[in-house]
Design a protein around this motif. Structure first.
Motif, PDB file in Angstrom:
ATOM      1  N   ARG A  28      -6.888  -0.431  -6.493  1.00 36.73           N
ATOM      2  CA  ARG A  28      -6.928   0.228  -7.804  1.00 36.73           C
ATOM      3  C   ARG A  28      -6.285   1.598  -7.679  1.00 36.73           C
ATOM      4  O   ARG A  28      -6.435   2.265  -6.661  1.00 36.73           O
ATOM      5  CB  ARG A  28      -8.372   0.384  -8.262  1.00 36.73           C
ATOM      6  CG  ARG A  28      -8.535   1.014  -9.640  1.00 36.73           C
ATOM      7  CD  ARG A  28     -10.008   1.158  -9.992  1.00 36.73           C
ATOM      8  NE  ARG A  28     -10.593   2.287  -9.309  1.00 36.73           N
ATOM      9  CZ  ARG A  28     -10.882   3.452  -9.899  1.00 36.73           C
ATOM     10  NH1 ARG A  28     -10.670   3.638 -11.181  1.00 36.73           N
ATOM     11  NH2 ARG A  28     -11.414   4.441  -9.193  1.00 36.73           N
ATOM     12  N   THR A  29      -5.569   1.968  -8.716  1.00 35.95           N
ATOM     13  CA  THR A  29      -5.035   3.326  -8.782  1.00 35.95           C
ATOM     14  C   THR A  29      -5.337   3.898 -10.161  1.00 35.95           C
ATOM     15  O   THR A  29      -5.453   3.164 -11.140  1.00 35.95           O
ATOM     16  CB  THR A  29      -3.508   3.370  -8.540  1.00 35.95           C
ATOM     17  OG1 THR A  29      -2.845   2.622  -9.559  1.00 35.95           O
ATOM     18  CG2 THR A  29      -3.143   2.814  -7.179  1.00 35.95           C
ATOM     19  N   VAL A  30      -5.481   5.214 -10.206  1.00 34.13           N
ATOM     20  CA  VAL A  30      -5.695   5.926 -11.465  1.00 34.13           C
ATOM     21  C   VAL A  30      -4.720   7.095 -11.474  1.00 34.13           C
ATOM     22  O   VAL A  30      -4.596   7.810 -10.482  1.00 34.13           O
ATOM     23  CB  VAL A  30      -7.148   6.447 -11.591  1.00 34.13           C
ATOM     24  CG1 VAL A  30      -7.331   7.244 -12.878  1.00 34.13           C
ATOM     25  CG2 VAL A  30      -8.143   5.303 -11.529  1.00 34.13           C
ATOM     26  N   ALA A  31      -4.042   7.280 -12.583  1.00 37.45           N
ATOM     27  CA  ALA A  31      -3.039   8.334 -12.746  1.00 37.45           C
ATOM     28  C   ALA A  31      -1.862   8.062 -11.814  1.00 37.45           C
ATOM     29  O   ALA A  31      -1.657   6.944 -11.364  1.00 37.45           O
ATOM     30  CB  ALA A  31      -3.643   9.716 -12.545  1.00 37.45           C
ATOM     31  N   ALA A  32      -1.112   9.076 -11.508  1.00 36.02           N
ATOM     32  CA  ALA A  32       0.101   8.909 -10.702  1.00 36.02           C
ATOM     33  C   ALA A  32      -0.230   8.799  -9.221  1.00 36.02           C
ATOM     34  O   ALA A  32      -0.893   9.663  -8.663  1.00 36.02           O
ATOM     35  CB  ALA A  32       1.031  10.088 -10.940  1.00 36.02           C
ATOM     36  N   THR A  33       0.219   7.705  -8.604  1.00 37.50           N
ATOM     37  CA  THR A  33       0.079   7.522  -7.160  1.00 37.50           C
ATOM     38  C   THR A  33       1.366   6.899  -6.638  1.00 37.50           C
ATOM     39  O   THR A  33       2.062   6.195  -7.361  1.00 37.50           O
ATOM     40  CB  THR A  33      -1.096   6.590  -6.801  1.00 37.50           C
ATOM     41  OG1 THR A  33      -0.887   5.318  -7.408  1.00 37.50           O
ATOM     42  CG2 THR A  33      -2.434   7.161  -7.243  1.00 37.50           C
ATOM     43  N   ALA A  34       1.653   7.162  -5.374  1.00 38.04           N
ATOM     44  CA  ALA A  34       2.867   6.613  -4.779  1.00 38.04           C
ATOM     45  C   ALA A  34       2.749   5.102  -4.596  1.00 38.04           C
ATOM     46  O   ALA A  34       3.691   4.361  -4.848  1.00 38.04           O
ATOM     47  CB  ALA A  34       3.135   7.290  -3.444  1.00 38.04           C
ATOM     48  N   ALA A  35       1.613   4.637  -4.150  1.00 32.31           N
ATOM     49  CA  ALA A  35       1.388   3.202  -3.981  1.00 32.31           C
ATOM     50  C   ALA A  35       0.658   2.678  -5.211  1.00 32.31           C
ATOM     51  O   ALA A  35      -0.099   3.398  -5.862  1.00 32.31           O
ATOM     52  CB  ALA A  35       0.566   2.938  -2.734  1.00 32.31           C
ATOM     53  N   LYS A  36       0.883   1.437  -5.516  1.00 28.95           N
ATOM     54  CA  LYS A  36       0.249   0.802  -6.677  1.00 28.95           C
ATOM     55  C   LYS A  36      -0.670  -0.317  -6.202  1.00 28.95           C
ATOM     56  O   LYS A  36      -0.576  -0.786  -5.073  1.00 28.95           O
ATOM     57  CB  LYS A  36       1.318   0.244  -7.619  1.00 28.95           C
ATOM     58  CG  LYS A  36       2.281   1.307  -8.138  1.00 28.95           C
ATOM     59  CD  LYS A  36       1.546   2.390  -8.889  1.00 28.95           C
ATOM     60  CE  LYS A  36       2.493   3.490  -9.332  1.00 28.95           C
ATOM     61  NZ  LYS A  36       1.829   4.746  -9.552  1.00 28.95           N
ATOM     62  N   ALA A  37      -1.537  -0.772  -7.089  1.00 28.57           N
ATOM     63  CA  ALA A  37      -2.465  -1.854  -6.767  1.00 28.57           C
ATOM     64  C   ALA A  37      -1.679  -3.047  -6.232  1.00 28.57           C
ATOM     65  O   ALA A  37      -0.628  -3.402  -6.764  1.00 28.57           O
ATOM     66  CB  ALA A  37      -3.269  -2.240  -7.989  1.00 28.57           C
ATOM     67  N   GLY A  38      -2.186  -3.628  -5.158  1.00 30.07           N
ATOM     68  CA  GLY A  38      -1.529  -4.764  -4.520  1.00 30.07           C
ATOM     69  C   GLY A  38      -0.724  -4.374  -3.299  1.00 30.07           C
ATOM     70  O   GLY A  38      -0.385  -5.230  -2.488  1.00 30.07           O
ATOM     71  N   ALA A  39      -0.421  -3.094  -3.127  1.00 26.72           N
ATOM     72  CA  ALA A  39       0.324  -2.654  -1.944  1.00 26.72           C
ATOM     73  C   ALA A  39      -0.522  -2.921  -0.704  1.00 26.72           C
ATOM     74  O   ALA A  39      -1.743  -2.754  -0.725  1.00 26.72           O
ATOM     75  CB  ALA A  39       0.678  -1.181  -2.056  1.00 26.72           C
ATOM     76  N   LYS A  40       0.131  -3.355   0.369  1.00 29.89           N
ATOM     77  CA  LYS A  40      -0.577  -3.713   1.592  1.00 29.89           C
ATOM     78  C   LYS A  40       0.102  -3.103   2.806  1.00 29.89           C
ATOM     79  O   LYS A  40       1.299  -2.842   2.785  1.00 29.89           O
ATOM     80  CB  LYS A  40      -0.587  -5.231   1.777  1.00 29.89           C
ATOM     81  CG  LYS A  40      -1.330  -5.978   0.699  1.00 29.89           C
ATOM     82  CD  LYS A  40      -1.317  -7.475   0.997  1.00 29.89           C
ATOM     83  CE  LYS A  40      -2.009  -8.276  -0.076  1.00 29.89           C
ATOM     84  NZ  LYS A  40      -3.297  -7.830  -0.491  1.00 29.89           N
ATOM     85  N   ALA A  41      -0.697  -2.925   3.860  1.00 28.26           N
ATOM     86  CA  ALA A  41      -0.154  -2.459   5.136  1.00 28.26           C
ATOM     87  C   ALA A  41      -0.987  -3.028   6.268  1.00 28.26           C
ATOM     88  O   ALA A  41      -2.184  -3.289   6.101  1.00 28.26           O
ATOM     89  CB  ALA A  41      -0.152  -0.939   5.214  1.00 28.26           C
ATOM     90  N   ILE A  42      -0.338  -3.205   7.404  1.00 26.63           N
ATOM     91  CA  ILE A  42      -1.031  -3.614   8.622  1.00 26.63           C
ATOM     92  C   ILE A  42      -1.137  -2.392   9.519  1.00 26.63           C
ATOM     93  O   ILE A  42      -0.138  -1.734   9.808  1.00 26.63           O
ATOM     94  CB  ILE A  42      -0.270  -4.745   9.333  1.00 26.63           C
ATOM     95  CG1 ILE A  42      -0.406  -6.019   8.506  1.00 26.63           C
ATOM     96  CG2 ILE A  42      -0.805  -4.944  10.751  1.00 26.63           C
ATOM     97  CD1 ILE A  42       0.339  -7.201   9.046  1.00 26.63           C
ATOM     98  N   ILE A  43      -2.365  -2.101   9.918  1.00 26.76           N
ATOM     99  CA  ILE A  43      -2.631  -0.973  10.807  1.00 26.76           C
ATOM    100  C   ILE A  43      -3.114  -1.544  12.127  1.00 26.76           C
ATOM    101  O   ILE A  43      -4.119  -2.253  12.174  1.00 26.76           O
ATOM    102  CB  ILE A  43      -3.682  -0.025  10.207  1.00 26.76           C
ATOM    103  CG1 ILE A  43      -3.208   0.459   8.830  1.00 26.76           C
ATOM    104  CG2 ILE A  43      -3.958   1.137  11.146  1.00 26.76           C
ATOM    105  CD1 ILE A  43      -4.271   1.117   8.000  1.00 26.76           C
ATOM    106  N   ARG A  44      -2.382  -1.235  13.168  1.00 26.20           N
ATOM    107  CA  ARG A  44      -2.725  -1.754  14.496  1.00 26.20           C
ATOM    108  C   ARG A  44      -3.798  -0.896  15.147  1.00 26.20           C
ATOM    109  O   ARG A  44      -4.100   0.205  14.695  1.00 26.20           O
ATOM    110  CB  ARG A  44      -1.479  -1.823  15.350  1.00 26.20           C
ATOM    111  CG  ARG A  44      -0.509  -2.845  14.769  1.00 26.20           C
ATOM    112  CD  ARG A  44       0.490  -3.283  15.745  1.00 26.20           C
ATOM    113  NE  ARG A  44       1.116  -4.502  15.248  1.00 26.20           N
ATOM    114  CZ  ARG A  44       2.192  -5.021  15.743  1.00 26.20           C
ATOM    115  NH1 ARG A  44       2.788  -4.443  16.769  1.00 26.20           N
ATOM    116  NH2 ARG A  44       2.700  -6.122  15.243  1.00 26.20           N
ATOM    117  N   ALA A  45      -4.345  -1.397  16.229  1.00 28.35           N
ATOM    118  CA  ALA A  45      -5.448  -0.714  16.917  1.00 28.35           C
ATOM    119  C   ALA A  45      -5.057   0.675  17.421  1.00 28.35           C
ATOM    120  O   ALA A  45      -5.911   1.548  17.550  1.00 28.35           O
ATOM    121  CB  ALA A  45      -5.953  -1.574  18.074  1.00 28.35           C
ATOM    122  N   ASP A  46      -3.760   0.899  17.677  1.00 28.35           N
ATOM    123  CA  ASP A  46      -3.326   2.219  18.137  1.00 28.35           C
ATOM    124  C   ASP A  46      -3.153   3.214  16.992  1.00 28.35           C
ATOM    125  O   ASP A  46      -2.767   4.357  17.200  1.00 28.35           O
ATOM    126  CB  ASP A  46      -2.035   2.119  18.950  1.00 28.35           C
ATOM    127  CG  ASP A  46      -0.836   1.661  18.124  1.00 28.35           C
ATOM    128  OD1 ASP A  46      -0.968   1.442  16.897  1.00 28.35           O
ATOM    129  OD2 ASP A  46       0.257   1.520  18.717  1.00 28.35           O
TER     130      ASP A  46
END
Length: 142
Positions: A28-46
């Motif tokens: 969810r996003t409210v107002a102006a944000t760089a990423a929008k709902a549905g954006a995804k990322a993989i964050i590794r253990a490091d």
């Protein structure tokens, strides 16, 4: 092919390698944000973001901290990154958790809010059985 597909296509190979990682999703996003709902990322253990994008530096610290914690305890969590005035308006402080949502302070000049679901994906545990007793055979059958 869009970036979301790239992120989701990487998940099976990381799981097959037995690598622990977090799938972070902007819900969810409210107002102006760089990423929008549905954006995804993989964050590794490091702590590196190996694929995808969930916003810039305004949310990055809070997301990486939540990802480290999720990998440590195996629990999913929801974080809400909000500007200081919005946190104050809702009567919450950065770092506080209420009803399953952890709040974090955003420093973005856009004054937008992002809610991000942090989902740890941990390798399956392995078990080594020694011997052929009836108990070992029963466990192996499971």
């Amino acid at each position: 092919m869009d970036r979301m597909s790239d992120v989701l296509e990487l998940v099976p190979s990381l799981k097959a390698k037995g690598e622990a990682f977090v799938l972070a999703t902007v819900v969810r996003t409210v107002a102006a944000t760089a990423a929008k709902a549905g954006a995804k990322a993989i964050i590794r253990a490091d702590g590196s973001i190996s694929e995808g994008w969930i916003g810039g530096g305004c949310a990055r610290g809070a997301v990486l901290k939540a990802a480290r914690e999720a990998l440590a305890d195996g629990r999913a969590r929801l974080i809400s990154v909000q500007p200081p005035d919005v946190l104050q308006e809702h009567g919450v402080a950065a770092g506080e958790e209420r009803e399953g949502v952890r709040f974090a302070r955003s420093t973005c000049p856009s004054h937008g809010t992002m809610d991000i679901f942090i989902e740890p994906v941990l390798p399956r545990p392995h078990i080594v059985l020694c011997g052929s007793s009836p108990v070992a055979v029963a466990i192996a059958d499971l």
